[in-house]
Scaffold this active site. Structure first.
Site, PDB file in Angstrom:
ATOM      1  N   SER A 197      -0.044  -3.284  -3.273  1.00 15.09           N
ATOM      2  CA  SER A 197       0.360  -3.770  -1.957  1.00 15.09           C
ATOM      3  C   SER A 197       0.415  -2.618  -0.949  1.00 15.09           C
ATOM      4  CB  SER A 197       1.706  -4.480  -2.102  1.00 15.09           C
ATOM      5  OG  SER A 197       2.184  -5.002  -0.895  1.00 15.09           O
ATOM      6  N   HIS A 389       1.044 -12.532  -5.084  1.00 10.79           N
ATOM      7  CA  HIS A 389       1.079 -11.118  -4.691  1.00 10.79           C
ATOM      8  C   HIS A 389       2.019 -10.306  -5.583  1.00 10.79           C
ATOM      9  CE1 HIS A 389       0.157  -7.948  -1.854  1.00 10.79           C
ATOM     10  NE2 HIS A 389       1.440  -7.664  -1.738  1.00 10.79           N
TER      11      HIS A 389
END
Length: 425
Positions: A197, A389
């Site tokens: 990320s 995610h």
């Protein structure tokens, strides 16, 4: 005493003071906020009975039977950061290493910390798989999280302390970590980088701004990178229209310095933009990513650890910076669309892993990044496995779906044909 000796003594004292403070910072922070915010949620309170919920990174690693060290790093702009180091139980000469004697630097994602990487437990967490395989693993902590709340002159409660976005993490934090590791290792061995990320974002910021640092890295492995984000879905998009000149009302809701310092999204916002139990919708990271945990996969012990470790702290400016790049469709500096980070300066071989079920780092945006890279290795797309995610860190199947591929890249990635696109179906 010579001036340099005095300076070194002062720096050593600052680091020792910061290290002593970080021993209690995590538990104190969580306990205080828990006492203030959880009175209304019996379900949330019950999660505290999980024995590992309130353990810090070092406590968790020790509980898992691992050797871990804490190192304090000083950035050029005065922030004191904690690096956690996992020492491999195997030495090259004993013939037991399975991966190799690699040095690996890992950086967590948005609102995270070094703990993110090991919440999955002793059998499946990526740092443990690497360390047990012979790697020297270093876990970074970005400025502002539980373990990096020190500064030589700024108070953590001041707005000035929180005046940073992911740019400063790439511009100051990562270079400081690299220089420190090289000094400790005292050799010219190249570092292998793994970023999740925002950890990927900061890596590309560093290398684009400081091309000389490319030579320090052997490979970069980016998991669900947040770089181009024009296709991102989820609640973060609601901030895009106000990201450049946020009104006072928005800053009052989000926090003018630290992002939601009480660790909870306001209930009315959560109810409006998040569909699912408040237990998850109120969590800032899960809210922004649009993730509702699959309780059939995430057991209660894991949920407890996640909710008590996330968010680990970050600045509102970082959130607004991401909102700006969602709106612009560009990878640019804060409040300046015209100054894009020059990815052409990034020459490190790069491998990317993404998921079709990630609403934050979407396939089209990750592909755009991949084809912007000067030295691409592989773009590995995982489809139809319900990997969100945050599942790059916490899916019970992450070891087989993701980490097996990460280890492959570490061992054989540089032998892979360039510009390759694989899909795991």
């Amino acid at each position: 005493m010579c001036p340099d000796c005095r300076k070194n003594t002062q720096l050593r004292n600052i680091r020792l003071d910061h290290k002593s403070k970080t021993k209690t910072a995590f538990s104190d922070f969580v306990e205080t906020e828990a006492a203030q915010e959880e009175g209304e949620s019996s379900e949330y309170i019950s999660l505290r009975s999980e024995p590992t919920a309130l353990m810090s990174t070092t406590q968790l690693a020790t509980f898992h039977g691992k050797r871990i060290e804490s190192h304090v790093v000083l950035t050029k702009d005065g922030y004191l950061l904690t690096l956690h180091r996992l020492r491999s139980p195997f030495l090259l000469e004993d013939g037991n290493d399975r991966i190799g004697n690699f040095t690996v630097l890992m950086h967590h994602g948005l609102l995270g910390s070094s703990a993110d990487w090991i919440l999955l437990g002793p059998e499946k967490s990526l740092p443990y798989l690497l360390s047990d395989g012979g790697c020297d693993v270093w876990l970074a902590n970005a400025r502002g999280n539980y373990y990096s709340r020190g500064h030589v002159s700024k108070n953590v409660d001041s707005l000035d302390f929180w005046n940073f976005s992911f740019q400063e993490i790439g511009q100051y934090d990562l270079p400081a970590a690299v220089e420190y590791i090289r000094k400790v290792k005292n050799n010219n061995e190249q570092i292998n980088y793994i970023g999740h990320s925002m950890g990927s974002t900061a890596f590309l910021v560093m290398l684009s701004l400081f091309p000389d640092y490319n030579k320090f890295f052997r490979i970069g492995i980016l998991l669900a990178p947040l770089v181009y984000m024009s296709n991102s879905e989820g609640p973060l998009k609601i901030f895009t229209q106000m990201a450049i000149n946020p009104p006072d009302q928005l800053l009052k809701l989000l926090g003018a310095g630290e992002f939601v310092p009480n660790r909870k999204i306001p209930v009315w916002i959560a109810n409006k933009y998040c569909k699912g139990p408040e237990l998850y919708c109120l969590n800032p990271l899960l809210f922004l990513c649009g993730v509702i945990p699959n309780e059939n996969l995430w057991d209660r012990s894991l949920i407890a650890r996640i909710l008590y470790h996330i968010p680990a702290g970050g600045s509102t400016k970082t959130i607004l910076h991401f909102a700006q790049i969602i709106k612009s469709g560009k990878f640019h500096k804060f409040n300046n669309e015209r100054e894009e980070y020059p990815l052409s300066q990034v020459t490190v071989p790069i491998a990317v892993i993404s998921s079709s079920d990630d609403l934050f780092a979407t396939i089209p945006d990750v592909l755009r990044l991949y084809f912007s890279i000067v030295n691409p290795i592989d773009n590995h797309i995982i489809r139809g496995k319900n990997l969100s995610h945050v599942d790059f860190l916490w899916s019970p199947n992450a070891d087989s779906l993701i980490y097996k591929k990460v280890i492959h890249f570490l061992i054989d990635g540089l032998n892979t044909n360039s510009s390759k696109i694989n899909e795991f179906i």
